[in-house]
Design an enzyme around this catalytic site. Structure first.
Site, PDB file in Angstrom:
ATOM      1  N   ASP A 117      33.003  -0.763  25.967  1.00  0.00           N
ATOM      2  CA  ASP A 117      33.044  -2.357  26.146  1.00  0.00           C
ATOM      3  C   ASP A 117      31.005  -2.618  25.791  1.00  0.00           C
ATOM      4  O   ASP A 117      30.738  -3.773  26.167  1.00  0.00           O
ATOM      5  CB  ASP A 117      32.680  -2.921  27.615  1.00  0.00           C
ATOM      6  CG  ASP A 117      32.206  -2.406  28.455  1.00  0.00           C
ATOM      7  OD1 ASP A 117      31.593  -1.458  28.518  1.00  0.00           O
ATOM      8  OD2 ASP A 117      32.446  -2.471  29.996  1.00  0.00           O
ATOM      9  N   SER A 118      29.937  -2.025  25.535  1.00  0.00           N
ATOM     10  CA  SER A 118      29.109  -2.263  24.722  1.00  0.00           C
ATOM     11  C   SER A 118      29.107  -2.779  22.981  1.00  0.00           C
ATOM     12  O   SER A 118      27.367  -3.243  22.996  1.00  0.00           O
ATOM     13  CB  SER A 118      28.317  -0.997  24.527  1.00  0.00           C
ATOM     14  OG  SER A 118      29.139   0.371  23.708  1.00  0.00           O
ATOM     15  N   ASP A 177      37.469   1.675  25.825  1.00  0.00           N
ATOM     16  CA  ASP A 177      36.872   0.921  27.774  1.00  0.00           C
ATOM     17  C   ASP A 177      37.669  -0.229  28.197  1.00  0.00           C
ATOM     18  O   ASP A 177      38.778  -0.876  27.359  1.00  0.00           O
ATOM     19  CB  ASP A 177      35.904   0.204  27.338  1.00  0.00           C
ATOM     20  CG  ASP A 177      34.547   1.110  27.855  1.00  0.00           C
ATOM     21  OD1 ASP A 177      34.821   2.288  28.728  1.00  0.00           O
ATOM     22  OD2 ASP A 177      33.342   1.242  27.717  1.00  0.00           O
ATOM     23  N   LYS A 227      39.257   4.042  28.802  1.00  0.00           N
ATOM     24  CA  LYS A 227      38.075   4.829  30.141  1.00  0.00           C
ATOM     25  C   LYS A 227      38.093   3.439  31.007  1.00  0.00           C
ATOM     26  O   LYS A 227      37.969   2.699  30.830  1.00  0.00           O
ATOM     27  CB  LYS A 227      36.716   5.041  29.441  1.00  0.00           C
ATOM     28  CG  LYS A 227      35.855   5.201  30.263  1.00  0.00           C
ATOM     29  CD  LYS A 227      34.048   5.301  29.414  1.00  0.00           C
ATOM     30  CE  LYS A 227      33.681   4.723  28.710  1.00  0.00           C
ATOM     31  NZ  LYS A 227      32.933   4.085  29.746  1.00  0.00           N
ATOM     32  N   GLU A 261      35.557   2.383  35.064  1.00  0.00           N
ATOM     33  CA  GLU A 261      34.013   2.643  35.165  1.00  0.00           C
ATOM     34  C   GLU A 261      34.104   2.543  36.850  1.00  0.00           C
ATOM     35  O   GLU A 261      35.471   2.029  37.762  1.00  0.00           O
ATOM     36  CB  GLU A 261      33.379   1.263  35.808  1.00  0.00           C
ATOM     37  CG  GLU A 261      32.877   1.465  33.726  1.00  0.00           C
ATOM     38  CD  GLU A 261      31.777   0.757  33.697  1.00  0.00           C
ATOM     39  OE1 GLU A 261      31.199  -0.219  34.958  1.00  0.00           O
ATOM     40  OE2 GLU A 261      31.322   0.167  32.631  1.00  0.00           O
ATOM     41  N   GLU A 278      26.768   8.935  34.190  1.00  0.00           N
ATOM     42  CA  GLU A 278      25.530   7.813  32.885  1.00  0.00           C
ATOM     43  C   GLU A 278      24.212   7.292  33.601  1.00  0.00           C
ATOM     44  O   GLU A 278      24.365   7.262  35.088  1.00  0.00           O
ATOM     45  CB  GLU A 278      25.869   6.195  32.737  1.00  0.00           C
ATOM     46  CG  GLU A 278      24.426   5.278  32.423  1.00  0.00           C
ATOM     47  CD  GLU A 278      25.431   4.127  30.663  1.00  0.00           C
ATOM     48  OE1 GLU A 278      26.849   4.128  31.030  1.00  0.00           O
ATOM     49  OE2 GLU A 278      24.725   3.868  31.013  1.00  0.00           O
TER      50      GLU A 278
END
Ligand code: KIV
Length: 291
Positions: free
Chosen positions: A56-57, A95, A125, A127, A194
């Protein structure tokens, strides 16, 4: 016969969750890079990475947002499907964007299923640690491979008060270890860590039986992930300490674009070899008709 042989060869090259498991068992290092579009994914896949992440960057790199909060399911699926068309051998992970899985297990399962079905990716993925374990468990049970992401999780940037290195105190370091163990137990096939101290990431890596993929987490992880635009020098809004620039494509692109501007201005482009021909008689006759 020939087609079956080709299919078999292709399957042998394809990275799967088993490739990740084997790398952990054999001590091999895994490589992962982000991609957000077809052409870049194709280059990255052909170069031979184990995994491509549609992070999602893309909110920062592709869409120009300050953080990943505004990224939507539609953004992820639009870019994810394009990357899937350019990816042959890498394990493709997409993501789950902010607020697409936090509300409930049902919401997470529905959105993960949509991402898998509509993009053709191999895994998703998300978080978080303990708080997303019910979601990881439900998705894994439904046959959706899940990569977890702990440490500095960018979707929680507002809760962290900025992009900061995590787990530096005894309490928070212990919590990180527990989070890693919890996501493994819930069924994650890998975990991204991270911005955590290298020695702690190495300790977590030793404790887990699933591979750890580090970004700003030192060399002791089982693999590494970087944002492709960072490592190729194409994104300069913010360059984190953990990024190594393997090329300066941003400068190369700017120089090439300036060359184009100059040559269009001077008339040097397009040259003979870039133009299409027409029979002179045709030109003569249309000139006569139109004059
Ligand atoms: O969104 C992303 O690109 C990521 C990686 C940096 C791990 O989550």
């Amino acid at each position: 016969m020939w087609i079956r042989q080709k299919v078999r060869e292709q399957m042998a090259k394809k990275n799967t969750v088993l490739t990740f498991r084997q790398a952990k068992e054999n001590g091999g290092k895994l490589t992962m890079l982000t991609a957000y579009d077809y052409s870049t994914a194709k280059l990255i896949d052909e170069a031979g990475v184990n995994s491509i992440l549609v992070g999602d960057s893309l909110g920062n790199v592709m869409l120009g947002y300050e953080d990943t909060i505004p990224v939507t399911m539609e953004d992820m699926m639009h870019h994810g499907a394009a990357v899937a068309r350019g990816t042959k051998n890498a394990l493709l992970i997409i993501d789950m964007p902010f607020m697409s899985y936090q509300i409930s297990v049902r919401q997470a399962l529905k959105n993960a299923g949509r991402i898998m079905k509509e993009t053709g990716c191999d895994a998703v993925k998300l978080e978080g640690g303990h708080r997303v374990c019910p979601q990881i468990k439900a998705m894994t049970e439904a046959g959706i491979p899940v990569c977890a992401h702990i440490g500095m999780t960018p979707q929680s940037v507002n809760a962290f008060g900025g992009f900061k290195v995590q787990a530096k105190t005894e309490d928070t370091a212990r919590r990180l270890i527990e989070e890693a163990q919890a996501v493994e137990e819930a069924g994650a096939f890998a975990v991204v860590m991270e911005c955590v101290p290298a020695a702690l990431a190495e300790l977590v890596t030793k404790k887990l039986s699933i591979p750890t993929i580090g970004i700003g987490a030192g060399a002791g992880c089982d693999g590494q992930v970087l944002v492709y635009a960072d490592m190729l020098g194409m994104y300069s809004d913010f360059i984190p300490k953990f990024v190594k620039r393997y090329a300066n494509l941003g400068d190369i692109m700017k120089e090439a674009i300036q060359g184009y501007i100059d040559e269009v201005g001077s008339g040097a482009f397009p040259a003979e070899e870039h133009t299409f021909k027409i029979d002179e008689d045709v030109i003569k006759s249309v000139t006569a008709v139109n004059s």
